[in-house]
Design an enzyme around this catalytic site. Sequence first.
Site, PDB file in Angstrom:
ATOM      1  N   ASP A  56       4.141   4.370   2.412  1.00  0.00           N
ATOM      2  CA  ASP A  56       4.588   3.048   1.985  1.00  0.00           C
ATOM      3  C   ASP A  56       3.368   2.236   1.603  1.00  0.00           C
ATOM      4  O   ASP A  56       2.261   2.499   2.063  1.00  0.00           O
ATOM      5  CB  ASP A  56       5.359   2.354   3.115  1.00  0.00           C
ATOM      6  N   GLY A  57       3.596   1.250   0.752  1.00  0.00           N
ATOM      7  CA  GLY A  57       2.541   0.335   0.350  1.00  0.00           C
ATOM      8  C   GLY A  57       3.036  -1.089   0.477  1.00  0.00           C
ATOM      9  O   GLY A  57       4.240  -1.348   0.451  1.00  0.00           O
ATOM     10  N   HIS A  71      13.286  -0.656   4.639  1.00  0.00           N
ATOM     11  CA  HIS A  71      13.768  -1.655   5.599  1.00  0.00           C
ATOM     12  C   HIS A  71      15.220  -1.392   5.996  1.00  0.00           C
ATOM     13  O   HIS A  71      16.006  -2.322   6.151  1.00  0.00           O
ATOM     14  CB  HIS A  71      13.595  -3.071   5.036  1.00  0.00           C
ATOM     15  N   ASP A 111       9.855   4.858   0.014  1.00  0.00           N
ATOM     16  CA  ASP A 111      10.842   3.894  -0.466  1.00  0.00           C
ATOM     17  C   ASP A 111      10.446   3.334  -1.834  1.00  0.00           C
ATOM     18  O   ASP A 111      11.074   2.419  -2.346  1.00  0.00           O
ATOM     19  CB  ASP A 111      11.054   2.767   0.551  1.00  0.00           C
ATOM     20  N   ASP A 137       5.630   1.214   6.928  1.00  0.00           N
ATOM     21  CA  ASP A 137       5.623  -0.202   6.557  1.00  0.00           C
ATOM     22  C   ASP A 137       4.774  -0.998   7.543  1.00  0.00           C
ATOM     23  O   ASP A 137       3.986  -1.851   7.137  1.00  0.00           O
ATOM     24  CB  ASP A 137       7.060  -0.740   6.523  1.00  0.00           C
ATOM     25  N   GLU A 172       1.492   1.719  -3.072  1.00  0.00           N
ATOM     26  CA  GLU A 172       2.500   2.788  -2.978  1.00  0.00           C
ATOM     27  C   GLU A 172       1.880   4.116  -3.436  1.00  0.00           C
ATOM     28  O   GLU A 172       2.069   5.151  -2.789  1.00  0.00           O
ATOM     29  CB  GLU A 172       3.726   2.461  -3.834  1.00  0.00           C
TER      30      GLU A 172
END
Length: 162
Positions: A8-9, A129, A74, A139, A52
């Site tokens: 994730d970024g 999320h 994501d 995250d 990302e």
Amino acid sequence: MKVSIYSDGSARGNPDGPGGYGTVLKYTDPKGELHVKEISAGYDKTTNNRMELMGAIVGLEALNRPCEVEMISDSKYVISAFNEAWIPKWIMNGWKTAGKKPVKNVELWKRLLEAAKPHKITWTWVKGHAGHPENERCDELATTAADQPFEMLLHDDGGDLR
């Protein structure tokens, strides 16, 4: 060897605010023992899409032999580029989009392609999320890295980040 990589970024004040990436690698050895490695870093001025990409890149670069990888993110930006065949089209068009504009973050896309070469990769999108434990951990790693004091962060100027 089968490895799951979650990435994730995050960027605060996207674009050009502080950002970070978080990556979790998971591997179960032949004895059934789970191995987990977490990687994260922050940058003082970057974008969400760059972070990302960096999450996926560092995950692949952490592997020391060819693996069967499931890359889970994501980021539709990263996952769709592979699953919807954007990248071959960009390359065929001289790294230009369908709209004839230069592809953004081309140096990171090239680095990701290089890191992916030795591996057989399945690119999997998960909703962010939404309670996915590894995605939530990534995250947390990314946002924590983004929120570090500026003097502790690297500056992402769009160049080689190694």
